[in-house]
Design an enzyme around this catalytic site. Structure first.
Site, PDB file in Angstrom:
ATOM      1  N   HIS A 164       0.848  -1.203   0.000  1.00 46.50           N
ATOM      2  CA  HIS A 164       0.000   0.000   0.000  1.00 46.50           C
ATOM      3  C   HIS A 164       0.875   1.242   0.000  1.00 46.50           C
ATOM      4  O   HIS A 164       1.907   1.311   0.676  1.00 46.50           O
ATOM      5  CB  HIS A 164      -1.016  -0.026   1.138  1.00 46.50           C
ATOM      6  CG  HIS A 164      -0.491   0.229   2.518  1.00 46.50           C
ATOM      7  ND1 HIS A 164      -0.367   1.498   3.045  1.00 46.50           N
ATOM      8  CD2 HIS A 164      -0.126  -0.617   3.508  1.00 46.50           C
ATOM      9  CE1 HIS A 164       0.072   1.426   4.289  1.00 46.50           C
ATOM     10  NE2 HIS A 164       0.230   0.141   4.598  1.00 46.50           N
ATOM     11  N   ASP A 174       5.581   2.541   7.403  1.00 45.71           N
ATOM     12  CA  ASP A 174       4.207   2.132   7.106  1.00 45.71           C
ATOM     13  C   ASP A 174       3.557   3.093   6.109  1.00 45.71           C
ATOM     14  O   ASP A 174       2.887   4.038   6.520  1.00 45.71           O
ATOM     15  CB  ASP A 174       3.396   2.083   8.399  1.00 45.71           C
ATOM     16  CG  ASP A 174       2.007   1.485   8.214  1.00 45.71           C
ATOM     17  OD1 ASP A 174       1.756   0.871   7.164  1.00 45.71           O
ATOM     18  OD2 ASP A 174       1.199   1.646   9.141  1.00 45.71           O
ATOM     19  N   GLU A 233      -5.515   1.767   1.986  1.00 47.99           N
ATOM     20  CA  GLU A 233      -5.336   0.620   2.879  1.00 47.99           C
ATOM     21  C   GLU A 233      -5.592   0.998   4.319  1.00 47.99           C
ATOM     22  O   GLU A 233      -6.220   0.235   5.074  1.00 47.99           O
ATOM     23  CB  GLU A 233      -3.908   0.073   2.719  1.00 47.99           C
ATOM     24  CG  GLU A 233      -3.653  -1.260   3.429  1.00 47.99           C
ATOM     25  CD  GLU A 233      -3.154  -1.120   4.860  1.00 47.99           C
ATOM     26  OE1 GLU A 233      -2.983  -2.148   5.530  1.00 47.99           O
ATOM     27  OE2 GLU A 233      -2.938   0.024   5.320  1.00 47.99           O
ATOM     28  N   GLU A 234      -5.110   2.174   4.713  1.00 46.43           N
ATOM     29  CA  GLU A 234      -5.217   2.586   6.110  1.00 46.43           C
ATOM     30  C   GLU A 234      -6.659   2.829   6.544  1.00 46.43           C
ATOM     31  O   GLU A 234      -6.947   2.875   7.737  1.00 46.43           O
ATOM     32  CB  GLU A 234      -4.383   3.848   6.353  1.00 46.43           C
ATOM     33  CG  GLU A 234      -2.881   3.665   6.147  1.00 46.43           C
ATOM     34  CD  GLU A 234      -2.231   2.788   7.202  1.00 46.43           C
ATOM     35  OE1 GLU A 234      -2.945   2.223   8.062  1.00 46.43           O
ATOM     36  OE2 GLU A 234      -0.993   2.656   7.163  1.00 46.43           O
ATOM     37  N   ASP A 257       4.300  -5.044   3.776  1.00 45.48           N
ATOM     38  CA  ASP A 257       3.747  -3.969   4.600  1.00 45.48           C
ATOM     39  C   ASP A 257       4.582  -3.869   5.875  1.00 45.48           C
ATOM     40  O   ASP A 257       4.579  -4.782   6.699  1.00 45.48           O
ATOM     41  CB  ASP A 257       2.290  -4.287   4.937  1.00 45.48           C
ATOM     42  CG  ASP A 257       1.548  -3.111   5.528  1.00 45.48           C
ATOM     43  OD1 ASP A 257       2.185  -2.076   5.803  1.00 45.48           O
ATOM     44  OD2 ASP A 257       0.323  -3.220   5.713  1.00 45.48           O
ATOM     45  N   HIS A 264       2.069   4.469  13.194  1.00 45.95           N
ATOM     46  CA  HIS A 264       0.957   5.411  13.037  1.00 45.95           C
ATOM     47  C   HIS A 264       1.181   6.715  13.790  1.00 45.95           C
ATOM     48  O   HIS A 264       0.231   7.356  14.242  1.00 45.95           O
ATOM     49  CB  HIS A 264      -0.373   4.774  13.456  1.00 45.95           C
ATOM     50  CG  HIS A 264      -0.911   3.815  12.438  1.00 45.95           C
ATOM     51  ND1 HIS A 264      -2.169   3.261  12.539  1.00 45.95           N
ATOM     52  CD2 HIS A 264      -0.370   3.314  11.295  1.00 45.95           C
ATOM     53  CE1 HIS A 264      -2.377   2.466  11.487  1.00 45.95           C
ATOM     54  NE2 HIS A 264      -1.283   2.485  10.720  1.00 45.95           N
TER      55      HIS A 264
END
Length: 473
Positions: A123, A135, A169-170, A198, A285
């Site tokens: 992603h 990420d 994706e998130e 990922d 994140h």
């Protein structure tokens, strides 16, 4: 990788920075199977990461799927691929995606059998909190450099390779889900496996593989095994990344990951280095997921493992003629990943005291009781149709208390109902011997392979089996 909103609902034969990492073997592909598989330049992978970081910096600090940072990321990747000769498509996500989300980016290398497609994806979007370098800039950049390396090498292709960079994706795996849903069933059937990448540069990470005992995972595991990394199943990532929509449609999947917010165990720290009790990615994140949040060693190992897998699955390496890809036909042939997919007397599989493995720590110990006993383990495999010659290879140590040449206790190898080999206590020796049986007659067929050890009423004979593989020859 997205946060977990939902949990995700073969057969045998075989040959085929936070903290520091422990010393391992040199980072090179398995010598016997490497052939032309290239060493992907991690410096170039980091250059792509730097470009993605700069894009985020120009667009509010992130590359969220609905923002200009994502669209600029698509443009960067697309430009590189088009210049390299790829057929590149932007696929708008017209249902299921967040309003305003940018497109999926699909790139196909226009060579190889279009009816046998191997997909590699990552992603491209980040969360809103930061630029998303681990990420998932890490997976996106490694995938891009692998695509460019393939184009530069331009090998003769056996199968088709398709790359994908996913949107949204998130927000719930929306881009990849839309892609798989939109494919006609005939096109989905052409995808023989999907590989997902990922978070492959976590600073306190481990070495994780999705569905590690599956046939799809076999070349990925073989490469990391060759580096002495002792990879583990990616339990944290199950159902949480873009491989999941493919799984839901029955397409075999695997992939690399180094971990997100879950915490490293003391056993993992002892094996891989790093800090036990801390998250694999302390910036998961968060705004600190920047270029300083990249484990370059892990990124390098994953990038090279992607190349090794791609070469094994799609490049004509000249080892067997036709479509004779034996990598992974036998899953878990070294017994290091539990018992699956073996069936039968699987209690014989383990790291038992009193005997030793040929490699690793685990093996299958059949018989050895000194009384009337029969134990068998089986796995069902499909011998590739293109294999004009195929041999099932295995290492066997026969340890016995019997004497003389009379065969009291026996070991057999069967394919379906046919016995292909029989050995006995009379063949005992001091260590492992590599043996093989011819499976050429089973090319294009699915067959159950069975190993059996049986004893008479007295004096033990142990049949210690390890490292089962399928080879083209």
């Amino acid at each position: 990788m997205k946060r977990r909103f939902a949990v995700a609902g073969v057969s045998l034969a075989v040959v085929l920075g936070c903290g520091t990492l422990p010393a391992v073997a040199a980072d090179s592909a398995p010598a016997a199977d490497t052939l032309a598989a290239p060493d992907v330049d991690v410096t170039k992978v980091r250059t792509h990461l730097s470009e993605l970081s700069a894009i985020a910096g120009r667009n509010g600090g992130n590359r969220r799927s609905t923002g200009q940072g994502y669209r600029d990321s698509v443009a960067y990747v697309k430009g590189k691929l088009q210049a390299a000769g790829y057929t590149v498509t932007e696929q708008p996500c017209t249902s299921g995606c967040t309003s305003g989300a940018g497109p999926n980016l699909i790139a196909e290398w226009p060579k190889g059998d279009a009816n046998n497609v191997y997909m590699f994806g990552a992603h491209l979007d980040s969360v809103s909190a930061g630029p998303g370098m681990n990420d998932n800039g890490s997976g996106s950049a490694a995938l891009l450099e692998n695509a460019l390396t393939l184009a530069q090498q331009n090998p003769t292709m056996r199968n088709r390779v398709r790359f994908a960079w996913w949107t949204d994706e998130e927000q719930g795996l929306n881009g990849s889900d839309f892609y798989v849903r939109s494919l006609p069933s005939t096109e989905r059937a052409k995808i023989k496996a999907y590989y997902n990448f990922d978070m492959i540069a976590s600073t306190n990470g481990g070495y994780f593989i999705n569905h590690i005992t599956s046939s799809a995972a076999a070349p990925m595991k073989a490469y990391w095994d060759s580096l002495g990394l002792q990879p583990e199943e990616n339990t944290e990532g199950a159902g949480r990344s873009d491989d999941y929509p493919f799984e839901q449609y029955g397409i075999p999947t695997s992939g690399y990951a180094m971990g997100a917010s879950a915490r490293k165990t003391s056993a993992q720290a002892a094996k891989w280095g790093g800090t036990s009790g801390s998250a694999y990615d302390p910036c998961y994140h968060r705004s600190c997921d920047t270029l300083t949040n990249i484990n370059t060693t892990g990124l390098d190992r994953a990038s090279d493992g992607i190349a090794y897998t791609l070469w094994q699955r799609a490049v004509d390496t000249g080892t067997g003629g036709g479509d004779c890809d034996t990598a992974g036909v036998v899953a878990n042939g070294g017994f290091e990943s539990g018992t699956s997919p073996w069936t039968g007397d699987t209690g014989s599989i383990g790291a038992h005291s009193g005997q030793a493995a040929h490699t690793g720590t685990r093996f299958a110990w059949l018989a050895g009781y000194g009384s009337t006993r029969t134990e068998s383990i089986s796995q069902t495999v499909t011998v590739p149709a293109g294999c004009t010659r195929a041999a099932l290879s295995y290492w066997l140590h026969i340890d016995t208390a019997e004497s003389g040449s009379t065969p009291y206790d026996r070991f057999t190898v069967k394919a379906g109902g046919s016995t292909l080999a029989t050995l006995s206590n009379a063949d005992a020796g001091s260590g492992y011997v590599q043996r093989s049986v011819d499976l050429s007659a089973y090319a294009g067929q699915t067959v159950t392979l069975t190993f059996t050890g049986s004893e008479d009423s007295s004096l033990q004979t142990s049949f210690i089996l390890d490292d089962v593989t399928l080879r083209s020859s």
